[in-house]
Design a protein around this motif. Structure first.
Motif, mmCIF file in Angstrom:
data_model
loop_
_atom_site.group_PDB
_atom_site.id
_atom_site.type_symbol
_atom_site.label_atom_id
_atom_site.label_comp_id
_atom_site.label_asym_id
_atom_site.label_seq_id
_atom_site.Cartn_x
_atom_site.Cartn_y
_atom_site.Cartn_z
ATOM 1 N N PRO A 12 0.831 -1.206 0.000
ATOM 2 C CA PRO A 12 0.000 0.000 0.000
ATOM 3 C C PRO A 12 0.866 1.257 0.000
ATOM 4 O O PRO A 12 1.960 1.249 0.565
ATOM 5 N N ASN A 14 0.730 4.976 1.263
ATOM 6 C CA ASN A 14 -0.067 5.861 2.116
ATOM 7 C C ASN A 14 0.242 7.317 1.808
ATOM 8 O O ASN A 14 1.281 7.826 2.158
ATOM 9 N N LYS A 19 -5.947 9.282 0.704
ATOM 10 C CA LYS A 19 -6.742 8.964 1.890
ATOM 11 C C LYS A 19 -7.945 9.897 1.970
ATOM 12 O O LYS A 19 -9.073 9.478 2.212
ATOM 13 N N GLU A 24 -7.809 3.949 -2.525
ATOM 14 C CA GLU A 24 -6.703 3.092 -2.092
ATOM 15 C C GLU A 24 -5.675 2.969 -3.215
ATOM 16 O O GLU A 24 -6.025 2.639 -4.344
ATOM 17 N N LEU A 26 -2.355 0.951 -4.343
ATOM 18 C CA LEU A 26 -1.384 -0.121 -4.128
ATOM 19 C C LEU A 26 -0.269 0.066 -5.141
ATOM 20 O O LEU A 26 -0.510 0.495 -6.270
ATOM 21 N N ARG A 275 -10.076 1.259 -6.094
ATOM 22 C CA ARG A 275 -8.788 0.632 -5.726
ATOM 23 C C ARG A 275 -7.858 0.727 -6.934
ATOM 24 O O ARG A 275 -8.143 0.175 -7.990
#
Ligand SMILES: *Cc1c(COP(=O)(O)O)cnc(C)c1O
Length: 291
Positions: A12, A14, A19, A24, A26, A275
């Motif tokens: 992931p 961050n 956020k 999300e 990846l 995602r």
């Protein structure tokens, strides 16, 4: 030694912007599959190496610029798997850390003028290698072509249902073409997004990619002036990402990809809950000369 399967972890990323948007991210760390046979170049080489073995060739010959990640990948892979290697380099004779590494891995280098490289590189290479021609296995610049794309398509086996959107940088487009094939092979609903790092590629890429269907989208506004061009904003971005994530994104490809992705998220381009899997295709060594 058997030709290995590239392996790369997924982790992931961050980032505050993502956020906040409920997205999300990846990161598929193709850059970690090998320090020198890096990223997509390793994927693209795999089936050429297998084919060269099958044909019992002993010399790999290929082409690239003076900072080519592909030349270095080929040099190292050749050394690892017991081939000799020869690199035909675009431009007047120079020395830099990338070419020095190629030589360390035993690659013989020949320099071609830019016009010869553009117009006659295969003829010149053929002439140069006449004595050993039956031993030579030629690999396209960048590892492009059907076997290269077949290797890239295998990335999709490792991603499959983990993401709604796949994101990557585009140079020649052979990686993107391979990914499109992988997605089609698996009949996945995943959408592919690409950031071309060259200017003015709208028509060329449309031609190249439309045969794989239309489940893709290119964002042409993040080339920063063209191939290997940078500006202060991109440099600051690379600095910020390195400090905040511990990951280097090279100026030529991966920084433009990441910048584009985060900018699109900032603009609300992707809906909440999406995602996104971004491919980090390596190339980190190439940026050493710019530091
Ligand atoms: C070669 C390369 C690309 C571009 O791949 P194409 O298949 O030419 O589109 C992207 N990122 C890195 C780090 C590369 O070395």
């Amino acid at each position: 030694m058997e030709i290995a399967n590239p392996f790369s972890p997924i982790e992931p990323l961050n980032i505050g912007i993502a956020k906040k948007a409920g997205i999300e991210i990846l990161l598929k760390r193709e850059d970690l599959s090998h320090p020198f046979i890096s990223g997509n170049k390793w994927r693209k080489l795999k089936y050429y190496l297998i084919d060269a073995r099958l044909q019992q060739k002993s010399i790999l010959a290929t082409f690239g610029g003076a900072y080519s990640n592909h030349l270095l990948a080929t040099a190292c892979a050749a050394a690892k798997y017991g081939f000799k290697s020869i690199g035909f380099v675009r431009g007047n004779e120079v020395s830099n850390h990338m070419l020095q590494l190629c030589k360390l891995f035993g690659m013989d280098l020949f320099f071609l003028s830019r016009t010869d490289y553009a117009n006659h590189k295969m003829e010149i290479a053929t002439k140069q290698l006449m004595q050993v021609f039956n031993e030579v296995y030629f690999i396209n610049e960048g590892g492009s072509g059907l076997l290269g794309e077949k290797g890239v398509a295998e990335i999709i086996n490792e991603v499959k249902s983990q993401a709604d959107v796949l994101f990557c940088a585009i140079g020649t487009g052979s990686t993107f073409a391979g990914l499109l094939q992988g997605v089609n092979n698996h009949g996945l609903p995943m959408q592919l997004h690409g950031i071309p790092v060259l200017k003015g590629m709208e028509e060329a890429f449309q031609k190249q990619f439309n045969s794989y269907g239309l489940n893709y989208c290119l964002h042409h506004q993040y080339h920063f002036g063209g191939y290997a061009k940078t500006n202060d904003a991109l440099k600051a971005f690379v600095q910020e990402m390195a400090e905040n994530t511990g990951i280097l994104f090279d100026y030529v490809y991966e920084a433009k990809m990441m910048y584009g992705l985060l900018d699109l998220i900032k603009q609300g381009y992707f809906k909440q809950g999406t995602r996104i899997m971004a491919l980090h295709n390596g190339g980190t060594l190439g940026m050493l000369s710019m530091l």
